[in-house]
Design an enzyme around this catalytic site. Structure first.
Site, short mmCIF file in Angstrom:
data_model
loop_
_atom_site.label_atom_id
_atom_site.label_comp_id
_atom_site.label_asym_id
_atom_site.label_seq_id
_atom_site.Cartn_x
_atom_site.Cartn_y
_atom_site.Cartn_z
N LEU A 109 46.14 38.98 45.26
CA LEU A 109 45.90 37.78 44.67
C LEU A 109 44.56 37.84 43.94
O LEU A 109 44.19 36.70 43.36
CB LEU A 109 45.85 36.83 45.81
CG LEU A 109 47.10 36.02 46.33
CD1 LEU A 109 46.82 35.14 47.22
CD2 LEU A 109 48.22 35.97 45.25
N LYS B 223 41.35 38.53 45.22
CA LYS B 223 40.16 38.18 46.20
C LYS B 223 38.71 38.82 45.75
O LYS B 223 37.74 38.07 45.93
CB LYS B 223 40.55 38.60 47.73
CG LYS B 223 40.74 37.48 48.54
CD LYS B 223 40.69 37.89 50.20
CE LYS B 223 41.45 39.30 50.12
NZ LYS B 223 41.91 39.87 51.10
N GLU C 142 33.97 39.27 51.93
CA GLU C 142 35.22 39.18 51.60
C GLU C 142 35.97 40.06 52.81
O GLU C 142 35.63 41.08 52.94
CB GLU C 142 35.65 39.86 50.37
CG GLU C 142 36.93 40.06 49.96
CD GLU C 142 37.38 40.60 48.57
OE1 GLU C 142 36.17 41.08 47.69
OE2 GLU C 142 38.26 41.23 48.47
N LYS D 276 55.90 25.62 44.37
CA LYS D 276 55.98 25.23 45.88
C LYS D 276 54.87 25.44 46.68
O LYS D 276 53.88 26.56 46.72
CB LYS D 276 57.13 26.39 46.46
CG LYS D 276 58.33 26.23 45.87
CD LYS D 276 59.11 24.92 46.44
CE LYS D 276 60.43 24.52 45.77
NZ LYS D 276 60.87 23.15 46.36
N PRO E 142 54.35 28.28 51.06
CA PRO E 142 53.49 29.35 51.61
C PRO E 142 52.06 29.34 51.86
O PRO E 142 51.70 29.89 52.61
CB PRO E 142 53.80 30.34 50.48
CG PRO E 142 55.07 30.07 49.65
CD PRO E 142 54.84 28.30 49.97
N THR E 143 51.54 28.34 51.06
CA THR E 143 50.03 27.81 51.40
C THR E 143 49.82 27.24 52.63
O THR E 143 49.08 27.56 53.48
CB THR E 143 49.60 26.94 50.18
OG1 THR E 143 49.33 27.99 49.00
CG2 THR E 143 48.13 26.59 50.50
N CYS F 296 32.47 63.76 33.73
CA CYS F 296 32.55 64.74 34.82
C CYS F 296 33.46 65.72 34.71
O CYS F 296 33.22 66.72 34.05
CB CYS F 296 32.73 63.89 36.16
SG CYS F 296 32.23 64.65 37.61
N MET G 297 33.74 66.55 31.21
CA MET G 297 32.40 67.41 30.53
C MET G 297 32.82 68.72 31.05
O MET G 297 32.70 69.72 30.14
CB MET G 297 31.49 66.77 31.22
CG MET G 297 29.97 67.82 30.82
SD MET G 297 29.58 68.68 32.23
CE MET G 297 27.83 69.11 31.93
N GLU H 240 36.38 75.93 40.62
CA GLU H 240 37.33 74.81 41.32
C GLU H 240 38.72 75.22 41.12
O GLU H 240 39.70 75.03 41.70
CB GLU H 240 36.75 73.51 41.06
CG GLU H 240 37.70 72.32 41.55
CD GLU H 240 37.75 71.08 40.99
OE1 GLU H 240 37.00 70.95 39.94
OE2 GLU H 240 38.20 70.07 41.46
N HIS I 87 28.85 59.78 36.26
CA HIS I 87 30.08 58.64 36.08
C HIS I 87 29.31 57.49 35.40
O HIS I 87 28.94 56.51 36.02
CB HIS I 87 30.87 58.47 37.20
CG HIS I 87 31.86 59.41 37.54
ND1 HIS I 87 32.89 59.39 37.05
CD2 HIS I 87 31.67 60.30 38.58
CE1 HIS I 87 33.54 60.58 37.75
NE2 HIS I 87 32.88 61.08 38.44
N GLU J 89 30.61 54.90 33.99
CA GLU J 89 31.45 53.63 33.85
C GLU J 89 30.89 53.06 35.27
O GLU J 89 31.33 51.71 35.26
CB GLU J 89 32.94 53.98 34.00
CG GLU J 89 33.34 54.90 35.48
CD GLU J 89 33.46 56.21 35.27
OE1 GLU J 89 32.54 56.95 34.50
OE2 GLU J 89 34.00 57.27 35.98
N1 GLN Z 1 36.33 68.14 40.45
C1 GLN Z 1 35.20 68.38 39.83
C2 GLN Z 1 34.12 68.73 40.55
O1 GLN Z 1 34.18 68.26 41.95
C3 GLN Z 1 34.78 66.91 38.98
C4 GLN Z 1 34.71 65.93 39.84
C5 GLN Z 1 34.98 64.37 39.14
O2 GLN Z 1 35.36 64.45 37.88
N2 GLN Z 1 34.38 63.47 39.85
O3 GLN Z 1 32.89 69.12 40.27
#
Ligand code: GLN
Length: 553
Positions: free
Chosen positions: A24, A26, A148, A195, A198-199, A388, A391, A412, A525, A527
């Site tokens: 919903l 939250k 929460e 309706k 439900p609430t 990450c 890159m 990896e 990251h 973001e």
């Molecule tokens: N798998 C890669 C690492 O472990 C990149 C990890 C990621 O993109 N967060 O280094």
């Protein structure tokens, strides 16, 4: 557990529960309440109490649970932490996210250590006391803490949390605690009406657990008439002005404005007996206006593993939207499956895209497809942003295609590669924990991730330095593998410049190509640090480059 009478810590607590069904919003509702309280000059923080048994959300499948959000202190948390940080100035950390698993783990550890002196260890009081202690850690840190409770009222797993907050009401007192319940008021097409049943049921369930909600926030598709609000108020035992409509909105950043129009912030402050000035919601109004009135449009391709579920890339998605806000542009996102790219023609699949982004990820699936997208971006001078894993794959691509190291790979993805341009770094100085880290292939998987905020020194006159306008930055990491310095000279001579490193110049954090309009990969990251009011510099500049590319075509 009781707050002592002479205690000077006086944080007021808002507990947010959800009824009827999950999803919903939250998290968004809590974040929006935080934003409104901040706009009145109050300080806020948050805590998410998740009923599942996993000790931390870091190892959970993003398909099931959405993205893992990383905080500065290296906690791997629920994605709601992201909403909280994007909407407010609150800084989230390990103390802001607890699961049942973590609570039980701590109680069981104490029991094993003999701390309960052989007494019977029970849900009430031991688990509930542990939960209350987790909540009360926040006492004194801010004016208002928004707690929460994950899941839906009526779930078996959530009961200890519900019981703990019920007890907290008694401990804290009325003006120091408030219950907000988020419910659904569905519109039934066949009947042509909304309706309330439900609430009603959900509130009855909550009352059976000993909690009378103070405010109801009703998710609905259509505005609720005052008659309907009166009906809900009567059946649910709340005043009519405590029935708040949460109507579906075009953008999630409109939620604070709608809540304000409904009088939610005023009601909260009245019930908590807090006096503030009028809120300054102008920045939110401006933000929503800009979002709804873009001057340009730009299309960004995202090649990833979890393309079916945008929740897995929540922060990334938002950061791209913020990058658009910074350029008065609407950002259209096109999620492309990397596996599809593996077999198809990248030129065809990426047709019409003004920028290409390869996000973070783990594992080999789709890696070659992502590499093909990177080749396409590099050769055709389409703005590229690698995050990450993105890159790391850009380094692999460059080594293979430009330097001719055909066997280049990340260890990896190919543990036996003779040319591990990305590898497991055996020894490095850990600035966040202020110690040297040593690890090898046999180290414990969980413990070997580089997690949380790390400093990064930028090279002047680079895309990175231009974006940040700073010499040193701090960004959040979550990865195990690193750029291999054995190939650094060769890669730099070949044109893949290192524009950001750890302060000791050992770990490569950012790479870019000079002879390209905008090609940048970062090991962290970004973001996680973007906000609608403060678009992240790298996302802002990536979108700007994509716009320039789009107008050229
Ligand atoms: N798998 C890669 C690492 O472990 C990149 C990890 C990621 O993109 N967060 O280094």
């Amino acid at each position: 557990m009781q707050r002592s009478a002479n205690n000077t810590k006086r944080t007021k607590f808002i507990f947010v529960t959800g009824g009827v069904l999950s999803s919903l919003g939250k998290g968004l509702a809590s974040a929006s309440i935080g934003a409104l309280l901040e706009s009145r000059g109050l300080t806020v923080t948050f805590q998410k109490l998740d009923p599942y048994i996993n000790v931390d959300p870091g190892t959970m499948n993003p398909f099931q649970h959405g993205e893992v959000y990383v905080t500065d202190d290296g906690a791997e948390t629920d994605l709601d932490m992201g909403h909280y940080e994007r909407y407010t100035d609150a800084v989230m950390a390990q103390v802001n996210n607890y699961t049942s698993g973590r609570i039980y783990y701590s109680v069981i550890t104490k029991e094993r250590r003999g701390e309960y002196l052989g007494g019977t260890v029970q849900v009430i009081p031991h688990i509930t006391d542990e939960i209350k202690a987790a909540v009360l850690q926040l006492d004194g840190s801010v004016d208002i803490a928004i707690i929460e409770i994950g899941g839906t009222i009526g779930d078996i797993e959530g009961l200890p949390f519900v019981e703990a907050i019920r007890q907290l009401r008694g401990d804290l007192g009325k003006e120091y605690s408030l219950f907000i319940h988020l419910t659904l008021v569905p519109y039934i097409k066949a009947a042509g009406e909304v309706k309330t049943k439900p609430t009603q049921h959900s509130v009855r369930e909550l009352r059976a657990d000993g909690i009378q909600p103070d405010i109801l926030v009703c998710r609905t598709e259509v505005p609720l008439s005052s008659d309907l609000k009166a009906k809900i108020a009567l059946f649910c035992n709340v005043p009519q002005d405590a029935v708040i409509t949460a109507i579906d909105v075009d953008t999630i950043y409109e939620v604070p404005l709608h809540f304000h129009e409904e009088g939610l912030d005023a009601k909260i402050l009245e019930l908590l007996n807090v006096w503030t000035g009028q809120p300054n919601i102008e920045p939110w109004k401006k933000l929503v206006y800009n979002l709804k009135n873009p001057k340009h449009t730009v299309t960004i391709a995202i090649t990833g593993k979890y393309v079916d579920l945008t929740e897995s890339y929540k922060s990334l998605h938002e950061a791209l939207i913020h990058g658009g806000i910074g350029n008065q542009a609407k950002v259209q996102l096109r999620y492309l499956s990397a596996e599809e790219l593996e077999n198809g023609d990248p030129a065809e699949l990426l047709e019409g895209c003004d920028g290409i982004l390869v996000p973070g990820g783990f594992g080999i699936r789709g890696a070659e497809g992502k590499i093909r997208a990177i080749t396409h971006a590099r050769e055709n001078k389409i703005p590229f942003f690698g995050i990450c894993l993105g890159m790391q794959l850009a380094v692999v691509e460059y080594s293979r295609s430009v330097l001719g190291i055909e066997t280049a790979h990340s260890s990896e993805l190919d543990p036996l590669t003779p040319d591990p341009v990305i590898y497991l770094c055996k020894e490095w100085f850990d600035y966040r924990n202020n110690q040297v880290q040593v690890r090898d292939e046999n180290s414990d998987m969980g413990g070997t991730l580089r997690l949380g905020a790390y400093p990064c020194t930028l090279k002047p006159d680079t895309l990175a330095a231009a974006a940040y306008r700073a010499d040193e930055i701090s960004e959040r990491h979550r990865h195990r593998y690193e750029y291999n310095n054995d190939y650094r000279q060769q890669l730099e001579d070949g044109g893949l410049m290192v524009s950001g490193t750890s302060p000791d110049n050992n770990l490569v954090e950012i790479v870019e190509i000079e002879d390209h309009p905008w090609f940048l990969g970062c090991q962290f990251h970004p973001e996680f640090k973007s906000k609608p009011m403060k678009p992240h510099p790298l996302f802002r500049d990536f979108i700007k480059a994509a716009l320039t590319h789009s107008t050229k075509n």
